[in-house]
Design a protein around this motif. Structure first.
Motif, mmCIF file in Angstrom:
data_model
loop_
_atom_site.group_PDB
_atom_site.id
_atom_site.type_symbol
_atom_site.label_atom_id
_atom_site.label_comp_id
_atom_site.label_asym_id
_atom_site.label_seq_id
_atom_site.Cartn_x
_atom_site.Cartn_y
_atom_site.Cartn_z
ATOM 1 N N GLY A 448 -12.487 15.312 -39.749
ATOM 2 C CA GLY A 448 -12.456 16.439 -38.836
ATOM 3 C C GLY A 448 -11.078 17.027 -38.670
ATOM 4 N N SER A 449 -11.033 18.348 -38.486
ATOM 5 C CA SER A 449 -9.781 19.068 -38.248
ATOM 6 C C SER A 449 -9.874 19.786 -36.913
ATOM 7 N N SER A 450 -8.810 19.653 -36.081
ATOM 8 C CA SER A 450 -8.751 20.373 -34.810
ATOM 9 C C SER A 450 -9.984 20.057 -33.966
ATOM 10 N N LEU A 451 -10.787 21.058 -33.626
ATOM 11 C CA LEU A 451 -12.018 20.822 -32.874
ATOM 12 C C LEU A 451 -12.897 19.809 -33.587
ATOM 13 N N GLY A 452 -12.991 19.922 -34.905
ATOM 14 C CA GLY A 452 -13.809 18.988 -35.676
ATOM 15 C C GLY A 452 -13.340 17.554 -35.561
ATOM 16 N N ALA A 453 -12.019 17.362 -35.387
ATOM 17 C CA ALA A 453 -11.485 16.009 -35.213
ATOM 18 C C ALA A 453 -11.980 15.404 -33.905
ATOM 19 N N ILE A 454 -12.035 16.211 -32.859
ATOM 20 C CA ILE A 454 -12.522 15.725 -31.567
ATOM 21 C C ILE A 454 -14.005 15.394 -31.647
ATOM 22 N N VAL A 455 -14.779 16.263 -32.309
ATOM 23 C CA VAL A 455 -16.214 16.012 -32.459
ATOM 24 C C VAL A 455 -16.452 14.721 -33.238
ATOM 25 N N ALA A 456 -15.684 14.516 -34.312
ATOM 26 C CA ALA A 456 -15.829 13.298 -35.114
ATOM 27 C C ALA A 456 -15.514 12.052 -34.289
ATOM 28 N N THR A 457 -14.456 12.126 -33.489
ATOM 29 C CA THR A 457 -14.092 10.993 -32.632
ATOM 30 C C THR A 457 -15.180 10.728 -31.597
ATOM 31 N N ASP A 458 -15.705 11.791 -30.993
ATOM 32 C CA ASP A 458 -16.796 11.629 -30.023
ATOM 33 C C ASP A 458 -17.994 10.924 -30.649
ATOM 34 N N PHE A 459 -18.360 11.361 -31.852
ATOM 35 C CA PHE A 459 -19.530 10.771 -32.498
ATOM 36 C C PHE A 459 -19.277 9.306 -32.836
ATOM 37 N N ALA A 460 -18.074 8.996 -33.325
ATOM 38 C CA ALA A 460 -17.743 7.609 -33.654
ATOM 39 C C ALA A 460 -17.820 6.716 -32.417
ATOM 40 N N ALA A 461 -17.396 7.248 -31.263
ATOM 41 C CA ALA A 461 -17.447 6.466 -30.028
ATOM 42 C C ALA A 461 -18.870 6.246 -29.551
ATOM 43 N N LEU A 462 -19.728 7.251 -29.764
ATOM 44 C CA LEU A 462 -21.118 7.133 -29.326
ATOM 45 C C LEU A 462 -21.974 6.347 -30.307
ATOM 46 N N HIS A 463 -21.681 6.471 -31.589
ATOM 47 C CA HIS A 463 -22.517 5.855 -32.622
ATOM 48 C C HIS A 463 -21.654 5.167 -33.681
ATOM 49 N N PRO A 464 -20.885 4.155 -33.302
ATOM 50 C CA PRO A 464 -19.984 3.502 -34.270
ATOM 51 C C PRO A 464 -20.710 2.910 -35.468
ATOM 52 N N GLU A 465 -21.973 2.514 -35.261
ATOM 53 C CA GLU A 465 -22.740 1.921 -36.359
ATOM 54 C C GLU A 465 -23.065 2.924 -37.455
#
Length: 624
Positions: A448-465
């Motif tokens: 992810g870049s910029s906004l996409g980086a935040i979205v990617a981090t959010d998803f990883a935190a919610l669904h690490p598996e």
């Protein structure tokens, strides 16, 4: 026979030159959801057909009531009377209708057709609606109504004023409205399926001049080609170049334009000159000339001309309001996405011959929204998430290279590019999960870049598996509160002030372009992308107090539990806020590392594409 041959090669040309899969999927989805019983659509580029398709019960010759899409036809009909010298755009109403002795009589023909006349938009509640009257009867009902404003002071979209304009044309020409339209426009263009007719069978009744036409896709394409060809059809002049110029010119300034008009809602544009005569001016060149013209109808009809891509297009349908209304779908605001999608397809065609890497394009359902995506290659899945203002095109320099060894997916986040605009509360991370489900991808590498980086981090935190690895650049953790924290009155007031400031600036695309260029160490090299992004961005997030669609600071407690490899691709010259956002992630995950890309700013993958791709590939391959 000639009429049929005119369209014979449509499907072949569309298949061999352009990939309209996502366009067809979008319309098919609307029909499948029951919004429309059917639909028909066509697009022409540089005078040649490139796409035609019908859906559900429709054919290209299905006649449908097109509501306000008829305003363009009506204005062109009146322009022909002006060409004849029988009317002037600056004729006051009182010249032809002397019974208009109040301020409404001072409004000009030009103001009637540009919604700046000061007339009320529709008949007040409790009075007979203005849809089963002749223009003469309509004028008699309009005359006693009080004016809303003085002529020329406020843009107020509606239909009553156009009834008066139609009556003026009848009196000047000595012909009834439908006969006038047939003589000046329909018959010269061979528009045999197009009429201004009543929606009930009562003889002599005539629907609204600006909202009562019925037509079919193949007819309306001919009208658009006439406008695109500066008033000439098959070698014969139908309208003068002067008439075409008047229809397309800014006819609103200096009248006040209130917030929330059509072009702001669908394009993020708040420019003053948003309307000509019977036609919206959606996008403008810096000198004020129109880039995209359209005449959308409330029921779904959307005809348009795009000067950037050389395209004229028509989408016709008639909405069944019982289904989409509860779901928040607006046909008036929804159909214009087709113009964006056709432009993107036309301006980014597939290579001739066999492409090096086949790309599959489509739309994925994410709750109440559709997300545009592209997928290519084979191997472990890699998902690319773009930044603020940008869209899938941000990844052009990585997409093909990664597809050599990976299954690569890039998509437009909700509110960006060809994906739907937000209609209610949502999380970008939830959208990503639904996209992966739709593509049958259980786990993936996220980039992810910029906004996409935040979205990617959010998803990883919610669904690490579901995350194989996480790569971020220009972002990582948003400092804002999460969705569980409501906006305070102070926050709402601050946001509204920011929105008002944007509107007062008239949302200049040159400003957005300047901001993008300032965030790049290679502004000239990246200029084509930045120009396209600034032009195509809806600016929805800038112009609405939208929902909190990121986890924000609430993601921080979840980060220490992330066990996947994490890479921060840090631009040496990126803004301090972006560096802090990625460092906040790096400081809390157990398996993170950073690579600094020299001479890169906010969008490192654009400033240092080779170094970015090399570092990313090394990281992905090390994690195999």
């Amino acid at each position: 026979m000639r009429y049929l041959l005119f369209f014979l090669c449509l499907s072949v040309q569309a298949q061999t030159r352009y990939d309209f899969t996502a366009v067809s999927q979008r319309v098919q989805h609307w029909v499948d959801r029951g919004y429309y019983p059917g639909a028909a659509m066509a697009a022409w580029k540089d005078g040649k057909p490139v796409y035609e398709r019908s859906f559900g019960t429709y054919t290209p010759e299905t006649e449908v009531y097109i509501a306000s899409a008829g305003k363009w036809l009506a204005a062109a009909t009146i322009a022909a009377v002006v060409d004849d010298g029988k009317l002037s755009w600056d004729d006051p109403v009182s010249r032809w209708l002397p019974e208009f002795t109040d301020v409404k009589g001072k409004a000009t023909l030009r103001q009637l057709l540009s919604h700046t006349s000061g007339y009320p938009d529709y008949q007040p509640k409790g009075l007979h609606p203005d849809n089963y009257q002749t223009p003469a009867e309509a004028v008699a009902a309009i005359r006693p109504l009080p004016a809303d404003t003085l002529p020329g002071t406020v843009f107020h979209y509606g239909g009553l004023a156009m009834q008066v304009a139609g009556r003026m044309a009848e009196l000047a020409s000595g012909k009834e409205w439908e006969a006038l339209f047939q003589e000046k426009i329909a018959r010269p263009l061979g528009m045999s399926h197009t009429h201004f007719t009543p929606v009930d069978p009562t003889p002599g009744h005539n629907p609204m001049v600006g909202g009562g036409a019925r037509s079919c896709v193949r007819d309306y394409v001919r009208f658009l080609l006439l406008i695109q060809q500066q008033g000439v059809w098959e070698g014969k002049r139908v309208l003068s170049e002067k008439a075409i110029a008047a229809l397309e010119a800014d006819q609103v300034s200096p009248a006040r334009v209130n917030p929330g008009e059509f072009v702001e809602e669908v394009r993020g544009n708040t420019h003053q000159g948003l309307y000509g005569l019977g036609v919206w001016r959606e996008e403008l060149y810096p000198d004020g000339r129109a880039i995209q013209l359209s005449s959308p109808g409330w029921a779904g009809a959307y005809p348009w001309i795009d000067r950037i891509s050389g395209v004229v297009g028509v989408f016709f349908a008639h909405i069944d309001v019982s289904r989409p209304n509860p779901e928040g779908f607006s046909s008036f605001l929804g159909s214009p996405v087709l113009g964006t999608m056709v432009r993107r397809t036309i301006m980014n065609p597939e290579p001739t011959g066999r492409p090096l890497i086949p790309v599959r394009k489509g739309m994925a359902q994410a709750g109440d929204a559709q997300l545009y995506y592209e997928i290519a290659g084979n191997g472990p899945p890699v998902i690319l998430l773009h930044g603020y203002v940008l869209d899938t095109r941000q990844w052009d320099r990585q997409f093909t290279e990664l597809a050599k060894n990976y299954t690569v997916v890039r998509y437009d986040l909700r509110g960006y590019g060809q994906s739907d605009l937000p209609r209610k509360a949502f999380l970008h991370a939830d959208d990503l999960g639904k996209l992966l489900d739709a593509l049958n991808i259980p786990r993936a590498h996220l980039v992810g870049s910029s906004l996409g980086a935040i979205v990617a981090t959010d998803f990883a935190a919610l669904h690490p598996e579901r995350v194989l690895s996480l790569t971020v650049s220009g972002g990582g953790v948003s400092p804002d509160p999460g969705p569980d924290v409501p906006f305070s009155p102070e926050e709402k007031a601050k946001r509204q002030k920011e929105i008002n400031e944007w509107r007062e600036m008239r949302m200049p695309r040159t400003y957005l372009l300047a901001e993008l260029r300032m965030n790049s160490t290679r502004p000239d090299e990246n200029s084509p992308l930045f120009v396209a992004a600034a032009r195509d961005w809806s600016a929805w997030a800038f112009l609405h107090i939208g929902p909190r669609c990121l986890l924000g600071s609430s993601v921080i407690p979840k980060l220490p539990a992330l066990r996947m490899p994490v890479l921060v691709l840090h631009g040496e010259r990126e803004p301090t806020a972006a560096a802090k956002a990625s460092q906040a992630l790096l400081d809390r995950v157990p398996h993170g590392r950073k690579v600094t890309l020299k001479s890169a700013r906010m969008f490192a993958n654009l400033d240092q594409p080779e170094a970015f791709t090399k570092a990313l590939l090394a990281f992905l391959q090390a994690g195999k």
